[in-house]
Write a protein that holds these residues in place. Structure first.
Motif, PDB file in Angstrom:
ATOM      1  N   CYS A 299     -18.203  48.030  45.648  1.00  0.00           N
ATOM      2  CA  CYS A 299     -17.657  46.884  45.185  1.00  0.00           C
ATOM      3  C   CYS A 299     -16.836  45.551  45.783  1.00  0.00           C
TER       4      CYS A 299
ATOM      5  N   CYS B 267     -15.351  41.311  37.945  1.00  0.00           N
ATOM      6  CA  CYS B 267     -16.338  41.966  38.258  1.00  0.00           C
ATOM      7  C   CYS B 267     -17.381  40.255  37.695  1.00  0.00           C
TER       8      CYS B 267
ATOM      9  N   CYS C 100     -22.701  41.352  39.313  1.00  0.00           N
ATOM     10  CA  CYS C 100     -23.697  42.216  40.531  1.00  0.00           C
ATOM     11  C   CYS C 100     -24.175  43.649  40.787  1.00  0.00           C
TER      12      CYS C 100
ATOM     13  N   CYS D  13     -22.252  48.201  41.349  1.00  0.00           N
ATOM     14  CA  CYS D  13     -21.648  50.137  41.321  1.00  0.00           C
ATOM     15  C   CYS D  13     -22.539  50.817  40.322  1.00  0.00           C
TER      16      CYS D  13
END
Ligand code: SF4
Ligand code: SF4
Length: 441
Positions: free
Chosen positions: A24, A43, A46, A49
């Motif tokens: 991350c 967050c 993207c 994960c």
């Protein structure tokens, strides 16, 4: 107000393997009690994960096609990355016609809007150099969130334009209202997107005060629905309305090429993007005029909602471009109407990494974090559930973890209780001392 992320964790599937914590880019994931959690403020959607989780416990949730039933007239806005997903396809019109077979009444290509944005950008370049260089593309919502969070000094470098899918939505709704006479609320406008960040952007725009989309579908979901109608189409009406320039936006480098300038830099992959932003912040690339930054490998064709690998998708797009005109769309609006392409709100700094609203308290916490971190091993092993020793120290000081979550701190305590070296046995093998290592007293 908390952001409505599209990236979500299914804790029933999570086994606490910790594979996700280090991938991350904003250190937003923690694993405690064998379950991962995402810190929502950090967050940036993207999708890294999602790609890495071996147990498919993290996913991005787009809208379900059943939302189409809420509207009298539905418009599909396919992103050009969709076109690169199909084997042996030589005509984009087959995809566009098939969209009408699965519940949409009209199709407006995002590539068409991208082409108009490219023309707008070229007109701006002709009218004089930008006030701030290098200018940073505003087309990747993940990059915009990253800049707001980690590089606020660069917010003034971001181009003033909205996302191509947002321009497509505004123009498509106008056209649909004229064609049908329906009021705007009876028309549903839906983007077909390659990545999680565009689903989030459809719900909450980075550059507009109001949302212009009624939802977003993942390319992989629509792909499956399209396969059968694409095979059985009887008549293929000519519908494609974009040229090479618009389609080129699907892969990294396309937006830069459309500007027809030579001092453009195109960067793909979130870690490369971060490195480039650090360099720009330090003033180490003064000769660049424009930066095209895509969070995904190879640009939108590498989004986590795509079906094909990005390199194959890019190759297919290139072969679909053969025989297409360079451009079919100009940006010809005049006066105030030109503002349709511009953001109507400024990018706002996201103070996610601020430790406390009170400056004195923040400083105090910072010092305590540094103090604790200096007593941690610096191995960033992840066994505490945080991605790095620094993140763990921060978690402890902010009350998100206990210092006993660090196996090395526990060993230290056991050693002092037992008064001998055997406490090393409590460490996992990679961290035990070798026979030859000098014993640290
Ligand atoms: S990668 Fe993260 S979310 Fe997936 S199983 Fe492992 S800890 Fe859970
Ligand atoms: S989507 Fe990206 S920013 Fe969000 S938790 Fe996953 S890796 Fe981190």
């Amino acid at each position: 107000m908390a952001m409505r992320h599209s990236v979500v964790l299914d804790s029933r599937r999570c086994r606490g393997c910790t594979s996700c914590i280090k991938c991350c880019p904003t250190e937003a994931i923690r694993v405690r009690g064998r379950k991962a959690t995402i810190l929502p403020d950090r967050c940036i959607d993207c999708g890294e994960c999602i790609r890495i989780c071996p147990h498919k416990a993290i996913k991005s949730v787009g809208d379900g096609l059943d939302v189409l039933t809420r509207y009298e007239y539905c418009v599909a806005l396919p992103e050009p990355a969709l076109y690169g997903q199909f084997h042996n396809l030589d005509n984009i019109d087959i995809i566009l016609n098939a969209l009408l077979e699965i519940g949409f009444h009209k199709v407006f290509e995002v590539a068409k809007a991208a082409e108009m944005l490219s023309d707008f950008e070229r007109q701006c370049i002709c009218s004089g150099p930008p006030e701030v260089t290098p200018q940073i593309s505003s087309s990747c919502p993940t990059v915009l969130r990253l800049i707001r969070m980690r590089f606020p000094k660069l917010m003034g470098h971001v181009a003033c334009t909205i996302l191509p899918m947002e321009l497509a939505a505004i123009l498509a709704r106008r056209e649909a209202m004229e064609e049908t006479g329906l009021p705007p609320e009876k028309i549903g406008v839906f983007a077909i997107v390659p990545c999680s960040s565009k689903v989030t952007a459809a719900r909450e725009s980075e550059g507009l005060n109001h949302t212009v989309l009624d939802g977003a579908f993942a390319i992989r979901d629509i792909y499956l629905r399209l396969l059968s109608p694409m095979k059985h189409l009887e008549n293929v009406e000519p519908m494609s309305s974009a040229g090479i320039i618009g389609m080129g936006w699907a892969s990294c480098g396309g937006e830069s090429a459309a500007r027809l300038g030579n001092r453009c830099v195109s960067v793909d992959g979130i870690n490369n993007v971060i490195r480039m932003l650090e360099e720009i912040e330090d003033g180490r690339l003064p000769e660049a005029d424009f930066l095209e930054l895509s969070a995904c490998t190879q640009g939108c064709v590498g989004g986590c909602f795509t079906v094909e690998n990005p390199y194959a998708a890019k190759m297919r797009l290139k072969s679909l471009m053969k025989g297409q005109p360079v451009s079919r769309n100009r940006f010809q609006l005049q006066g105030e109407a030109r503002d349709v392409v511009r953001r109507d709100k400024e990018l706002q700094y996201l103070p996610t990494f601020v430790l406390d609203q009170d400056l004195g308290a923040a400083l105090n916490k910072q010092l305590r974090i540094q103090e604790l971190e200096s007593h941690l091993p610096g191995l960033h092993c992840g066994s505490c559930g945080a991605p790095s020793c620094h993140a763990f120290a921060e978690d402890v000081i902010l009350g998100r973890a206990s210092v006993d979550d660090c196996i090395f701190k526990v060993r230290e305590r056991m050693r002092s209780m037992a008064g001998k070296e055997e406490a090393d046995d409590y460490l996992p093998p990679p961290f035990r001392r070798c026979q030859s290592d000098p014993v640290k007293k």
